[in-house]
Design a protein around this motif. Structure first.
Motif, mmCIF file in Angstrom:
data_model
loop_
_atom_site.group_PDB
_atom_site.id
_atom_site.type_symbol
_atom_site.label_atom_id
_atom_site.label_comp_id
_atom_site.label_asym_id
_atom_site.label_seq_id
_atom_site.Cartn_x
_atom_site.Cartn_y
_atom_site.Cartn_z
ATOM 1 N N UNK A 128 -18.713 70.418 29.720
ATOM 2 C CA UNK A 128 -19.495 69.669 30.701
ATOM 3 C C UNK A 128 -18.658 69.398 31.952
ATOM 4 N N UNK A 129 -19.329 68.930 32.996
ATOM 5 C CA UNK A 129 -18.623 68.588 34.236
ATOM 6 C C UNK A 129 -17.739 67.354 34.014
ATOM 7 N N UNK A 130 -16.602 67.273 34.712
ATOM 8 C CA UNK A 130 -15.684 66.140 34.511
ATOM 9 C C UNK A 130 -16.325 64.810 34.893
ATOM 10 N N UNK A 131 -15.817 63.698 34.352
ATOM 11 C CA UNK A 131 -16.347 62.373 34.694
ATOM 12 C C UNK A 131 -16.354 62.124 36.196
ATOM 13 N N UNK A 132 -17.420 61.458 36.657
ATOM 14 C CA UNK A 132 -17.562 61.098 38.063
ATOM 15 C C UNK A 132 -18.387 59.822 38.139
ATOM 16 N N UNK A 133 -18.246 59.113 39.229
ATOM 17 C CA UNK A 133 -19.005 57.875 39.430
ATOM 18 C C UNK A 133 -20.500 58.185 39.417
ATOM 19 N N UNK A 134 -21.255 57.423 38.603
ATOM 20 C CA UNK A 134 -22.705 57.554 38.429
ATOM 21 C C UNK A 134 -23.098 58.862 37.743
ATOM 22 N N UNK A 135 -22.188 59.474 37.041
ATOM 23 C CA UNK A 135 -22.524 60.639 36.211
ATOM 24 C C UNK A 135 -22.771 60.149 34.782
ATOM 25 N N UNK A 136 -23.918 60.483 34.231
ATOM 26 C CA UNK A 136 -24.303 60.064 32.886
ATOM 27 C C UNK A 136 -23.967 61.165 31.876
ATOM 28 N N UNK A 137 -23.466 60.753 30.717
ATOM 29 C CA UNK A 137 -23.244 61.687 29.610
ATOM 30 C C UNK A 137 -24.170 61.291 28.455
ATOM 31 N N UNK A 138 -24.976 62.247 28.016
ATOM 32 C CA UNK A 138 -25.872 62.018 26.885
ATOM 33 C C UNK A 138 -25.418 62.971 25.781
ATOM 34 N N UNK A 139 -24.851 62.415 24.721
ATOM 35 C CA UNK A 139 -24.128 63.212 23.737
ATOM 36 C C UNK A 139 -24.690 62.996 22.327
ATOM 37 N N UNK A 140 -25.118 64.091 21.719
ATOM 38 C CA UNK A 140 -25.528 64.031 20.316
ATOM 39 C C UNK A 140 -24.290 64.100 19.432
ATOM 40 N N UNK A 141 -24.198 63.173 18.475
ATOM 41 C CA UNK A 141 -23.016 63.091 17.612
ATOM 42 C C UNK A 141 -23.405 63.252 16.150
ATOM 43 N N UNK A 158 -12.431 60.315 29.726
ATOM 44 C CA UNK A 158 -13.334 59.410 30.448
ATOM 45 C C UNK A 158 -12.679 58.046 30.639
ATOM 46 N N UNK A 159 -12.027 57.532 29.603
ATOM 47 C CA UNK A 159 -11.345 56.239 29.730
ATOM 48 C C UNK A 159 -10.264 56.286 30.804
ATOM 49 N N UNK A 160 -9.509 57.380 30.832
ATOM 50 C CA UNK A 160 -8.448 57.532 31.836
ATOM 51 C C UNK A 160 -9.047 57.590 33.239
ATOM 52 N N UNK A 161 -10.182 58.275 33.378
ATOM 53 C CA UNK A 161 -10.860 58.358 34.676
ATOM 54 C C UNK A 161 -11.306 56.975 35.142
ATOM 55 N N UNK A 162 -11.934 56.201 34.247
ATOM 56 C CA UNK A 162 -12.414 54.873 34.620
ATOM 57 C C UNK A 162 -11.253 53.975 35.038
ATOM 58 N N UNK A 163 -10.159 54.047 34.305
ATOM 59 C CA UNK A 163 -8.995 53.215 34.628
ATOM 60 C C UNK A 163 -8.380 53.635 35.960
ATOM 61 N N UNK A 164 -8.298 54.947 36.181
ATOM 62 C CA UNK A 164 -7.694 55.474 37.408
ATOM 63 C C UNK A 164 -8.490 55.064 38.638
ATOM 64 N N UNK A 165 -9.822 55.047 38.502
ATOM 65 C CA UNK A 165 -10.707 54.741 39.639
ATOM 66 C C UNK A 165 -11.078 53.268 39.730
ATOM 67 N N UNK A 166 -10.654 52.480 38.750
ATOM 68 C CA UNK A 166 -11.011 51.064 38.763
ATOM 69 C C UNK A 166 -12.490 50.839 38.518
ATOM 70 N N UNK A 167 -13.109 51.664 37.695
ATOM 71 C CA UNK A 167 -14.532 51.578 37.411
ATOM 72 C C UNK A 167 -14.771 50.972 36.030
ATOM 73 N N UNK A 168 -16.017 50.585 35.761
ATOM 74 C CA UNK A 168 -16.406 50.095 34.439
ATOM 75 C C UNK A 168 -17.191 51.189 33.716
ATOM 76 N N UNK A 169 -17.430 50.955 32.446
ATOM 77 C CA UNK A 169 -18.165 51.941 31.642
ATOM 78 C C UNK A 169 -19.554 52.200 32.195
#
Length: 464
Positions: free
Chosen positions: A163-176, A107-118
């Motif tokens: 799960x589906x790969x990271x995408x703009x405006x895709x939310x991840x809700x993860x139980x840890x 996810x971090x690599x995706x955000x950096x590649x696309x110039x997006x924020x968390x």
């Protein structure tokens, strides 16, 4: 699937070949890594080999060429002692991580590649001793109703890399779980939620202090944290992080807050800010949210939506339409004056207390593989229990705790327990009664997991 590309062209070792382990192996291969798999279970190794994976005894591999050991969260990392694979990795200075760490890096690599924020691809992480799954499912449901693309996984059942790969405006809700957090050094959720803390999994963490510290890492690292202040350990974490300047939103069921989210009475949920009160929702029409513990879950979910600036035209109706989770306060059926509740996910005494606090006139099925501390904290609910039906390894310990306070039937098996409970409840003329499976124990003495235990209970009840 989320292809794991951060180890492209590198050699990775993976130990633990359950469903999530095999899913992780596939994600690593899809991302271009060379993966060696192993498990202490020879049948699991054979199964992996038959599926085309490279399997080798980890004592015989070239550790100097290995970039990382991916460890199943079910394998001991530190206590009661590190697993032999962990010791081998440490001896060769190889990092040990889990599948959620792989997700975080992708996810971090995706955000950096696309110039997006968390905030463009929010990652909501939920932890706590009890209530994680319900809160995770409820947040996912609320986001879905609001029209968002939302992916739910982690400890709740779906391996995170499926799960589906990271995408703009895709939310991840993860139980840890605590095991997963321990294997995720780069964990930085957009929103981190800590629901509660009571002693659990002490055999895997050594002591409660270490267990609590692992849980604390999730909210300390989060960009925005939501922390319940109802129990003392969580309150200490809240106060500690607050002094460090961390932005935290508290939630409380037991008392009001000047700034935070809390319950007014048993049905109304509100938000306090600078002394003013905003009503968020009423759960009067939502029978699924019985009990104080569920009010905590709803508060956490509503606080999360509030932070994300997600609103609903009729929040009460949306909450009432939530179907809940299997095996957690699940209404299986009603037969005449008997309500059957499947609470198989209550694998410790604190979780069982949530169900016992809600109902009266209870025919209680309990037992399995005992947890540290037993059921002493449940004594206050003994007057509500008409009879207890004890199963599994914990039966002898539980009957000693219960003593003469509650009539007991030593059932041994779930089938025997339900059969006798139905007979006794049928004879009861007190009015409405509840046959409640809320084991306060792990399931592993007789079942593969709590889901199998709950499924069997449901099957038996539906066949009545």
């Amino acid at each position: 699937m989320i292809p794991v590309q951060c180890f492209r062209g590198k050699k990775i070792v993976l130990f633990g070949l359950g469903d999530s382990g095999l899913a992780t192996a596939r994600a690593l291969v899809a991302g271009g890594a060379a993966v060696i798999l192993w498990d202490d279970n020879t049948q699991a190794v054979t199964k992996a080999r038959e599926q085309g994976f490279d399997t080798k005894n980890l004592h015989d591999i070239a550790w100097k060429e290995t970039a990382a050991l991916i460890l199943s969260p079910g394998v001991p990392l530190t206590h009661p002692e590190p697993h032999w694979s962990v010791k081998l990795a440490a001896a060769h200075n190889v990092e040990v991580i889990g599948d959620i760490e792989l997700f975080v890096r992708e996810r971090n690599a995706f955000l950096q590649r696309k110039g997006l924020t968390a905030k463009d691809c929010p990652f909501i992480a939920i932890t706590g001793t009890n209530g994680k799954s319900t809160t995770t499912a409820l947040i996912t449901y609320l986001l879905s109703v609001a029209g968002y693309d939302v992916q739910m996984g982690g400890n709740i059942g779906t391996a995170i890399l499926l799960l589906e790969p990271p995408a703009d405006r895709r939310f991840y809700v993860i139980e840890c779980s605590s095991y997963q957090i321990d294997l995720t050094p780069s964990l930085v959720p957009t929103i981190g939620i800590l629901l509660n803390l009571t002693p659990d999994h002490i055999d895997r963490h050594g002591n409660f202090k270490h267990y609590a510290a692992i849980k604390e890492r999730l909210v300390e690292a989060a960009q925005t944290a939501i922390i319940s202040v109802d129990d003392i350990p969580c309150r200490k974490i809240y106060e500690c992080l607050k002094t460090k300047g961390k932005y935290i939103l508290p939630i409380a069921v037991g008392h009001s807050l000047q700034d935070g989210y809390f319950a007014e009475g048993k049905k109304m949920l509100v938000c306090g800010h600078d002394g003013s009160i905003e009503q968020l929702a009423s759960i009067k029409g939502a029978s699924l949210f019985r009990g104080i513990h569920n009010m905590q879950n709803v508060l956490a979910a509503l606080a999360c939506c509030h932070i994300l600036k997600i609103a609903f035209q009729d929040t009460d109706t949306v909450l009432a339409s939530f179907q809940g989770l299997s095996h957690r306060m699940e209404e299986v059926r009603r037969k005449e004056h008997i309500l059957f509740i499947n609470d198989s996910k209550a694998t410790n005494a604190e979780a069982a207390a949530s169900a016992l606090s809600v109902f009266d006139h209870i025919y209680w099925i309990a037992g399995g593989m005992p947890k540290e501390g037993g059921i002493h904290i449940l004594r206050e609910f003994f007057p509500k229990i008409r009879k207890a039906y004890l199963i599994g390894e914990a039966a002898a310990e539980f009957i000693h705790t219960i003593g003469k306070d509650v009539p007991v039937f030593l059932a041994d098996t779930l089938a025997n327990a339900l059969r006798q409970a139905v007979y006794d409840a049928t004879q009861d003329k007190v009015g409405d009664v509840v046959v409640l499976l809320s084991p306060a124990c792990a399931s592993f003495d007789q079942f593969a997991n709590y889901r199998e235990r709950g499924d069997m209970f449901r099957k038996f009840v539906q066949e009545l």
